[in-house]
Each structure stands twice: as C-alpha cells, then as structure tokens.
Design a protein around this motif. Structure first.
Motif, PDB file in Angstrom:
ATOM      1  N   ARG A  22      27.180  28.388  34.707  1.00 22.75           N
ATOM      2  CA  ARG A  22      28.102  27.859  35.713  1.00 22.75           C
ATOM      3  C   ARG A  22      29.032  26.795  35.133  1.00 22.75           C
ATOM      4  N   GLN A  23      28.546  26.028  34.185  1.00 22.63           N
ATOM      5  CA  GLN A  23      29.416  25.054  33.519  1.00 22.63           C
ATOM      6  C   GLN A  23      30.532  25.764  32.762  1.00 22.63           C
ATOM      7  N   ARG A  24      30.194  26.870  32.094  1.00 20.89           N
ATOM      8  CA  ARG A  24      31.218  27.636  31.372  1.00 20.89           C
ATOM      9  C   ARG A  24      32.175  28.309  32.350  1.00 20.89           C
ATOM     10  N   MET A  25      31.649  28.751  33.489  1.00 19.74           N
ATOM     11  CA  MET A  25      32.508  29.330  34.524  1.00 19.74           C
ATOM     12  C   MET A  25      33.526  28.312  35.017  1.00 19.74           C
ATOM     13  N   GLN A  26      33.083  27.079  35.252  1.00 21.22           N
ATOM     14  CA  GLN A  26      33.997  26.031  35.678  1.00 21.22           C
ATOM     15  C   GLN A  26      35.100  25.818  34.656  1.00 21.22           C
ATOM     16  N   GLY A  27      34.706  25.838  33.377  1.00 14.16           N
ATOM     17  CA  GLY A  27      35.684  25.654  32.312  1.00 14.16           C
ATOM     18  C   GLY A  27      36.721  26.756  32.267  1.00 14.16           C
ATOM     19  N   ARG A  28      36.374  27.936  32.769  1.00 12.83           N
ATOM     20  CA  ARG A  28      37.309  29.073  32.779  1.00 12.83           C
ATOM     21  C   ARG A  28      37.936  29.292  34.154  1.00 12.83           C
ATOM     22  N   LEU A  29      37.684  28.379  35.086  1.00 15.82           N
ATOM     23  CA  LEU A  29      38.247  28.447  36.436  1.00 15.82           C
ATOM     24  C   LEU A  29      37.836  29.734  37.158  1.00 15.82           C
ATOM     25  N   LEU A  30      36.564  30.098  37.000  1.00 19.77           N
ATOM     26  CA  LEU A  30      36.037  31.302  37.646  1.00 19.77           C
ATOM     27  C   LEU A  30      35.173  30.915  38.839  1.00 19.77           C
ATOM     28  N   ASP A  31      35.347  31.622  39.943  1.00 17.06           N
ATOM     29  CA  ASP A  31      34.547  31.373  41.143  1.00 17.06           C
ATOM     30  C   ASP A  31      33.241  32.167  41.132  1.00 17.06           C
ATOM     31  N   ALA A  32      33.216  33.260  40.381  1.00 16.08           N
ATOM     32  CA  ALA A  32      32.017  34.086  40.254  1.00 16.08           C
ATOM     33  C   ALA A  32      32.172  34.973  39.031  1.00 16.08           C
ATOM     34  N   VAL A  33      31.035  35.460  38.517  1.00 11.72           N
ATOM     35  CA  VAL A  33      31.075  36.429  37.420  1.00 11.72           C
ATOM     36  C   VAL A  33      30.215  37.625  37.789  1.00 11.72           C
ATOM     37  N   ILE A 114      37.386  36.269  39.917  1.00  9.62           N
ATOM     38  CA  ILE A 114      36.124  36.927  39.573  1.00  9.62           C
ATOM     39  C   ILE A 114      36.162  37.371  38.114  1.00  9.62           C
ATOM     40  N   GLY A 115      35.210  36.897  37.341  1.00  7.60           N
ATOM     41  CA  GLY A 115      35.109  37.339  35.955  1.00  7.60           C
ATOM     42  C   GLY A 115      34.240  38.583  35.845  1.00  7.60           C
ATOM     43  N   TYR A 116      34.582  39.461  34.914  1.00  5.37           N
ATOM     44  CA  TYR A 116      33.761  40.643  34.662  1.00  5.37           C
ATOM     45  C   TYR A 116      33.773  40.952  33.175  1.00  5.37           C
ATOM     46  N   GLU A 117      32.746  41.659  32.726  1.00  9.43           N
ATOM     47  CA  GLU A 117      32.599  41.948  31.291  1.00  9.43           C
ATOM     48  C   GLU A 117      33.363  43.226  30.941  1.00  9.43           C
ATOM     49  N   ARG A 118      34.591  43.059  30.564  1.00 13.06           N
ATOM     50  CA  ARG A 118      35.473  44.204  30.328  1.00 13.06           C
ATOM     51  C   ARG A 118      35.002  45.068  29.167  1.00 13.06           C
ATOM     52  N   ASN A 119      34.296  44.463  28.211  1.00 11.89           N
ATOM     53  CA  ASN A 119      33.869  45.199  27.015  1.00 11.89           C
ATOM     54  C   ASN A 119      32.422  45.663  27.086  1.00 11.89           C
ATOM     55  N   SER A 120      31.812  45.584  28.253  1.00 17.05           N
ATOM     56  CA  SER A 120      30.420  46.011  28.390  1.00 17.05           C
ATOM     57  C   SER A 120      30.311  47.529  28.275  1.00 17.05           C
ATOM     58  N   THR A 134      40.199  48.634  44.415  1.00 15.67           N
ATOM     59  CA  THR A 134      39.576  48.346  45.718  1.00 15.67           C
ATOM     60  C   THR A 134      39.401  46.849  45.991  1.00 15.67           C
ATOM     61  N   PHE A 135      39.290  46.040  44.958  1.00 16.51           N
ATOM     62  CA  PHE A 135      39.189  44.589  45.159  1.00 16.51           C
ATOM     63  C   PHE A 135      40.578  43.990  44.946  1.00 16.51           C
ATOM     64  N   THR A 136      41.363  44.026  45.991  1.00 17.17           N
ATOM     65  CA  THR A 136      42.790  43.677  45.877  1.00 17.17           C
ATOM     66  C   THR A 136      43.119  42.278  46.382  1.00 17.17           C
ATOM     67  N   ASN A 137      42.149  41.606  46.981  1.00 11.99           N
ATOM     68  CA  ASN A 137      42.432  40.285  47.542  1.00 11.99           C
ATOM     69  C   ASN A 137      42.053  39.131  46.613  1.00 11.99           C
ATOM     70  N   GLY A 138      41.638  39.460  45.424  1.00  9.79           N
ATOM     71  CA  GLY A 138      41.269  38.421  44.467  1.00  9.79           C
ATOM     72  C   GLY A 138      41.776  38.770  43.083  1.00  9.79           C
ATOM     73  N   ARG A 139      41.468  37.921  42.114  1.00  5.60           N
ATOM     74  CA  ARG A 139      41.890  38.162  40.729  1.00  5.60           C
ATOM     75  C   ARG A 139      40.674  38.549  39.896  1.00  5.60           C
ATOM     76  N   LEU A 140      40.790  39.632  39.152  1.00  7.17           N
ATOM     77  CA  LEU A 140      39.737  40.088  38.251  1.00  7.17           C
ATOM     78  C   LEU A 140      40.117  39.703  36.826  1.00  7.17           C
ATOM     79  N   LEU A 141      39.256  38.918  36.177  1.00  8.10           N
ATOM     80  CA  LEU A 141      39.563  38.366  34.866  1.00  8.10           C
ATOM     81  C   LEU A 141      38.450  38.698  33.875  1.00  8.10           C
ATOM     82  N   ASP A 142      38.835  39.052  32.670  1.00  7.25           N
ATOM     83  CA  ASP A 142      37.848  39.383  31.648  1.00  7.25           C
ATOM     84  C   ASP A 142      37.099  38.115  31.228  1.00  7.25           C
ATOM     85  N   CYS A 143      35.781  38.142  31.353  1.00  2.00           N
ATOM     86  CA  CYS A 143      34.963  36.996  30.912  1.00  2.00           C
ATOM     87  C   CYS A 143      33.960  37.432  29.861  1.00  2.00           C
TER      88      CYS A 143
END
Length: 439
Positions: A22-33, A114-120, A134-143
């Motif tokens: 969660r500390q790393r999430m804060q550093g990347r401005l992510l609300d969830a992963v 929202i962060g997601y593992e793009r290279n998983s 389908t998730f159009t109301n938020g931002r999806l970011l590679d984490c």
C-alpha cells in the motif's frame, strides 16, 4: 484480514507485506491494484492452487478489505489457506472479467486509478482487452513489478522455508547420484530424484528435475526421455526442491567412468568461479560486477566450455512453468542493480560444449547476508565419479600434474574482475557508513 495461525508464515508477515504494498501504491497514486500473478498472490495471501490457468485475481484497495476473484471451485482454497475474507467467485459458465469489473464497482472503485499487471502470464491479452472495454469509468494503469519490489528480498521467515526446500533438493540430488548407472534410463534417474524429494518433505516443484545423459546434455532445458545411459558417459543433473512453493536449485554432474583431463579442468573452473564469487558477494556489489567475475573465469578455460546464459538469477516463490525469479533480478552484464541483504540467487557457472559435445554443471543457491553470502547446501561440488561404469577398453584418464597446475593458474585472468568488485564493495561500505553517521 482474518487473523489465523495456520499459514506458511506468521500473520504479521502478511500484514507487513500488504502494508508495504500500500505504501508503494500511494507512491504511484493508485487507489487499488489487481494482482493476477500466482506467485504474487501467494506472497500476499498464502493462496495457492494448481488451477491458476483459470483467471484469478487479488484486488487490494488503498483502504478497505482486499478481495479475491476466482473460479467457484478455487474459492475453497481461499477459505482453507488465506486471511482473505471477501470473495467473488464466478462459475465455469460465467465471465471472469465481468465479475472483476462488477466487484470493482461494488466496492466503490469506479472512477479510480486501478493498477494491473500488464505483463503477467495469467492476464492474457483478450482479458486485458475485455477489462479496458468494460471498465470505462476509471483509469487502468500498468503496475507490473509493484509486488516484486517486496519479493526481491526475503525475510528471515522466507529464508527458513527455503532451507526446508534445500533439504528436498539435496535429498533428490543424492538419490540422482546413486541412480546413475550403465543401462539405467534417464526416466529411472528422474523417478529416484522425485521420490527422494517428496519423501524429504518436498512438494511438486515448478520444474521437474533435468536429467540428460551423454550427447543429450547439449540440448537446452531438455530432460528425461527414456534414453538408456551408456558406459563411459556423463549425466547432467539439475534439481529444484520445493517447500510451500519456495525453491532452491542445484546443478551437478555424474561421470560413469574415469575423470578425463577436460572434465577435471571444467570441474575446477566452475568451482573456482563459485568460490571467487562467494568471496565478494555482499550488499553493495552490482549484479554486473558479479556476472563479469564469473564470466571471466569460465571464459578462461581451454576445453571448449562456454557460459551462454546469465550467471545467476533470483529464486524463491514459483509455480510452473519455471522456478526462476530472474525477471525480478539476474546476474547479467550491463545491469547496475545493487545486491541487498536478503536477496537469494541460483548461481550457475555451468559450461556448455566441453570437448565440443558435452554440457556439465555445478551450481549453488545462495542468500545475501549483512556481510557476505551463505549457501543453502552442504553437498560437495565435485563431479561424482563412478569408475566401475567405464566403457570397455577405456584407458584410465586421471588428471596429470600439468593439468592440475593449469587449474591452479585459472584464477590469474580474474584478478582485475576481483579488484573491481572489491572496489565497488568499499565504495558501498563508505556510502553505508556515511548514511549511518548522518542519521
């Protein structure tokens, strides 16, 4: 989080991992992963299953309870193994991504970053396309890598578990030594290794043992295929023991017959590379310096052997298809990443193409300590020689004095690499001391 005392590690260990994430999430401005990599899910929750080919995800919000999306069948693993209390399973006839998107909305994550593992490996392109449409109301970011930043160093609890994996590794390797004989198939050797590993408390590894004999040892990542081992041949073995998904790995070589001069040289070259590296491995050294040291020693041989890969890689939690954490960090040229206390590596100064048609190996799994490094193993590094299985008519070929003298001189080409590594260590120590003084 449901507190329990029957997980692989103490509950507080998982609390620490989630808090640091969660500390790393804060550093990347992510609300969830959204974590979909099986190793990362297990690292955070202790969840494991062999059914990870079906979509599964752990969602960790910055605030509030984490929750999991799994196939209905796999939900039982969550309740049996983990601290996770909130689940949203989908049926085999359902849509996994639709369930994920609905859960994100249900828990107030619409309109969020929202962060997601793009290279998983286990979040394929068609699933990523589906969530983006389908998730159009938020931002999806590679984490990708956000969990691995925690996994890169092992805690004292993880080191303890890896020691149990090492017991399985050594038991398997010892059984492999004993099983190697003329007329025995590679399958029988692999069976002996596996039986010993499991009886020693090991679990199914991310990769089953590598067993190749004679000319088949030149085939990369090949393993047993029923071939009968012939008199006078050698057998290349690589064994990875596993306990609670944590691995340690080891390469060794068995010689059916007498040790040839070229094999003796190869053995001593690989041992020298390991020993020189162990002398300098410690926090502050770069992975490039470590690789250069090993590579310089292996390259100095005159028996045709080549190091055609990196010289080591991180190892720890793993599911098939690989026990390798090398995508997190590897010993390779040109990489300025710095070693830290708690890192664990499989060091592989193996030699491909000895005499033009043989691969041999000696390797070790080490962990970086505060002042150096330690091996997880106790087995000798020397080739296991079985002269009773020599080919008929073969002459005894023991290393002569000239050969042994050449081996003693092998360290000469590495002096520059050793000096460079030691200089970097001194620099790192000065920086560390200055930080302590300023603190």
């Amino acid at each position: 989080m449901k507190k329990r005392d029957d997980m692989t590690f103490p509950f507080e260990e998982y609390e620490r991992r989630i808090n640091e994430l969660r500390q790393r999430m804060q550093g990347r401005l992510l609300d969830a992963v959204v974590i979909s990599d099986p190793e990362n899910i297990m690292y955070l929750t202790d969840y494991q299953t062999t059914g990870y080919s079906f979509f599964q995800a752990l969602v960790v919000p910055l605030e509030g309870d984490p929750f999991m999306i799994t196939r209905v069948l796999e939900e039982s693993n969550i309740h049996a193994r983990t601290w996770v209390e909130v689940t949203r399973p989908y049926p085999d006839t359902g849509d996994a991504i639709q369930m994920l998107v609905e859960a994100l909305k249900e828990f107030g994550l619409s309109g969020k970053n929202i962060g997601y593992e793009r290279n998983s490996y286990f979040f394929p392109a068609y699933h990523q396309d589906a969530i983006h449409t389908t998730f159009t109301n938020g931002r999806l970011l590679d984490c990708f890598g956000i969990v691995e930043e925690g996994r890169i160093t092992k805690s004292k609890h993880e080191i303890k578990v890896m020691r149990k994996a090492a017991l399985a590794t050594e038991a398997g390797m010892q059984a492999g030594y004993e099983a190697c004989a003329t007329g025995v198939t590679e399958n029988e050797v692999a069976a002996a290794i596996s039986h010993a590993m499991f009886c020693a408390g090991g679990e199914f590894p991310a990769v089953m043992p590598y067993v190749t004999s004679g000319p088949r040892s030149m085939i990369g990542h090949a393993t047993w295929e029923g071939r009968k081992i012939e008199a006078g041949e050698h057998v290349f073995l690589e064994v990875g023991g596993c306990y609670r998904r944590y691995h340690t790995a080891m390469m060794r070589t068995v010689v059916l017959g007498e040790m040839s001069d070229s094999f003796y040289k190869a053995q001593e070259t690989m041992k020298l590379a390991l020993h020189k590296l162990k002398e300098v491995l410690r926090p502050g050294l770069t992975v490039s310096d470590a690789d250069n040291l090993v590579r310089a020693i292996i390259t100095s041989n005159d028996v045709g052997g080549r190091l055609i890969t990196r010289s080591g890689y991180s190892i720890g939690i793993a599911f098939p298809p690989s026990w390798d954490e090398g995508y997190i960090i590897s010993l390779k040229q040109g990489d300025s990443s710095v070693l830290r206390e708690g890192m664990t590596f499989h060091i592989i100064p193996w030699m491909w193409g000895v005499d033009g048609d043989k691969t041999v190996g000696i390797s070790d799994t080490l962990h970086i300590t505060a002042n150096g490094c330690e091996s997880f193993f106790t087995l000798p590094e020397d080739f296991v020689v079985k002269p009773e299985y020599a080919a008929k008519g073969a002459s005894k070929a023991k290393p002569d004095k000239d050969t042994q003298k050449e081996e003693k001189d092998l360290s000469a080409p590495t002096d520059m690499q050793v000096a460079s590594a030691q200089a970097n260590i001194k620099t790192a120590e000065k920086l560390s001391n200055s930080k302590k003084e300023s603190a």
